[in-house]
Design an enzyme around this catalytic site. Structure first.
Site, PDB file in Angstrom:
ATOM      1  N   GLY A  40       0.926  -1.314   0.103  1.00  0.00           N
ATOM      2  CA  GLY A  40       0.043  -0.041  -0.028  1.00  0.00           C
ATOM      3  C   GLY A  40       0.715   1.230  -0.072  1.00  0.00           C
ATOM      4  O   GLY A  40       2.047   1.134  -0.446  1.00  0.00           O
ATOM      5  N   CYS A  41       0.297   2.551   0.534  1.00  0.00           N
ATOM      6  CA  CYS A  41       0.951   3.502   0.511  1.00  0.00           C
ATOM      7  C   CYS A  41       2.348   3.490   1.571  1.00  0.00           C
ATOM      8  O   CYS A  41       2.017   3.091   2.612  1.00  0.00           O
ATOM      9  CB  CYS A  41      -0.065   4.767   0.950  1.00  0.00           C
ATOM     10  SG  CYS A  41       0.772   6.450   1.169  1.00  0.00           S
ATOM     11  N   PHE A  42       3.237   3.784   0.618  1.00  0.00           N
ATOM     12  CA  PHE A  42       4.641   3.904   1.631  1.00  0.00           C
ATOM     13  C   PHE A  42       4.820   4.605   2.785  1.00  0.00           C
ATOM     14  O   PHE A  42       5.773   4.405   3.572  1.00  0.00           O
ATOM     15  CB  PHE A  42       5.777   3.700   0.661  1.00  0.00           C
ATOM     16  CG  PHE A  42       6.023   5.070  -0.327  1.00  0.00           C
ATOM     17  CD1 PHE A  42       5.575   5.924  -0.098  1.00  0.00           C
ATOM     18  CD2 PHE A  42       6.872   4.805  -1.305  1.00  0.00           C
ATOM     19  CE1 PHE A  42       5.650   7.268  -0.816  1.00  0.00           C
ATOM     20  CE2 PHE A  42       7.106   5.756  -2.299  1.00  0.00           C
ATOM     21  CZ  PHE A  42       6.435   6.915  -2.111  1.00  0.00           C
ATOM     22  N   TRP A  43       3.919   5.791   2.908  1.00  0.00           N
ATOM     23  CA  TRP A  43       4.180   6.615   3.814  1.00  0.00           C
ATOM     24  C   TRP A  43       3.716   5.952   4.969  1.00  0.00           C
ATOM     25  O   TRP A  43       4.511   6.098   6.079  1.00  0.00           O
ATOM     26  CB  TRP A  43       3.170   7.986   3.644  1.00  0.00           C
ATOM     27  CG  TRP A  43       3.494   8.672   2.341  1.00  0.00           C
ATOM     28  CD1 TRP A  43       4.796   8.853   1.574  1.00  0.00           C
ATOM     29  CD2 TRP A  43       2.346   9.444   1.629  1.00  0.00           C
ATOM     30  NE1 TRP A  43       4.522   9.579   0.512  1.00  0.00           N
ATOM     31  CE2 TRP A  43       3.227  10.232   0.447  1.00  0.00           C
ATOM     32  CE3 TRP A  43       1.151   9.944   1.849  1.00  0.00           C
ATOM     33  CZ2 TRP A  43       2.546  10.930  -0.020  1.00  0.00           C
ATOM     34  CZ3 TRP A  43       0.523  10.729   1.134  1.00  0.00           C
ATOM     35  CH2 TRP A  43       1.110  11.183  -0.167  1.00  0.00           C
TER      36      TRP A  43
END
Length: 199
Positions: A40-43
């Site tokens: 998913g979103c790497f943040w």
């Protein structure tokens, strides 16, 4: 008193203590290894791995394609990259097997090409391996799980570090505007809809 003999005994003791101290230092020395995960979103995934005890450092970037790409290009699905987190860890404190377990806890490995409201192949779940042993560890976890896991198991490719503004993103002001207060709706890729600014 035989001073020569006394001095020789003292010298031997010092050498023995030095060797012992040296061995102790070697045991305590950080044994750095690297693992790569896409989920998913790497943040968000980076922030979770950063909090793991035994972790030394993290970076966010892209893996899955041979060509270097920008965040915008990846979000527009013009590459085969997945948003990926590079985890540098101390193998004396945490094992690759434990990192794999945490990876599957940190995201939903049962959804194809999406995490929550974030949809697209750049959000697909991938556990990368560097050795046959790591590959087996990942496959064993998947086989033993009761979930229908769709995570890809792939050999590590070139890792392309994302732009600096994406590193440690959850600690930056932009994250507070874009993600922290936007828990139910995801923005269209690279639109900046909710904050009226691209990112």
């Amino acid at each position: 008193v035989d001073m020569k003999a006394t001095n020789m005994r003292t010298t031997k003791k010092i050498r023995k203590l030095t060797k012992t101290h040296s061995k102790t230092n070697k045991i305590k020395k950080t044994k750095k290894k690297i693992a790569y995960f896409a989920g998913g979103c790497f943040w968000g995934l980076e922030s979770k791995f950063k909090a793991v005890e035994g972790g030394v450092d993290t970076e966010v970037g892209f893996m899955g394609d041979k060509m270097k790409a920008t965040y915008k290009e990846v979000c527009m699905n013009t590459t085969n990259h997945a948003e990926t987190v590079k985890v540098v860890y101390d193998n004396n404190k945490i094992s690759f097997e434990e990192l794999v377990r945490l990876f599957f806890e940190f995201h939903d490995p049962t959804t194809l090409d999406r995490q929550g409201n974030d949809v697209g192949k750049q959000y697909r779940s991938i556990a990368f391996y560097s050795t046959k042993q790591e590959q087996q560890i990942i496959q064993d976890y998947i086989q033993q799980s009761s979930k229908h896991i769709v995570t890809e198991v792939k050999k590590k490719m070139s890792f392309f570090k994302a732009e600096e503004k994406h590193q440690d993103y959850n600690q930056k002001q932009t994250f507070q505007r874009i993600c922290k207060h936007n828990s139910t709706l995801a923005e269209p890729k690279y639109s900046g809809t909710y904050v009226k600014e691209p990112y």
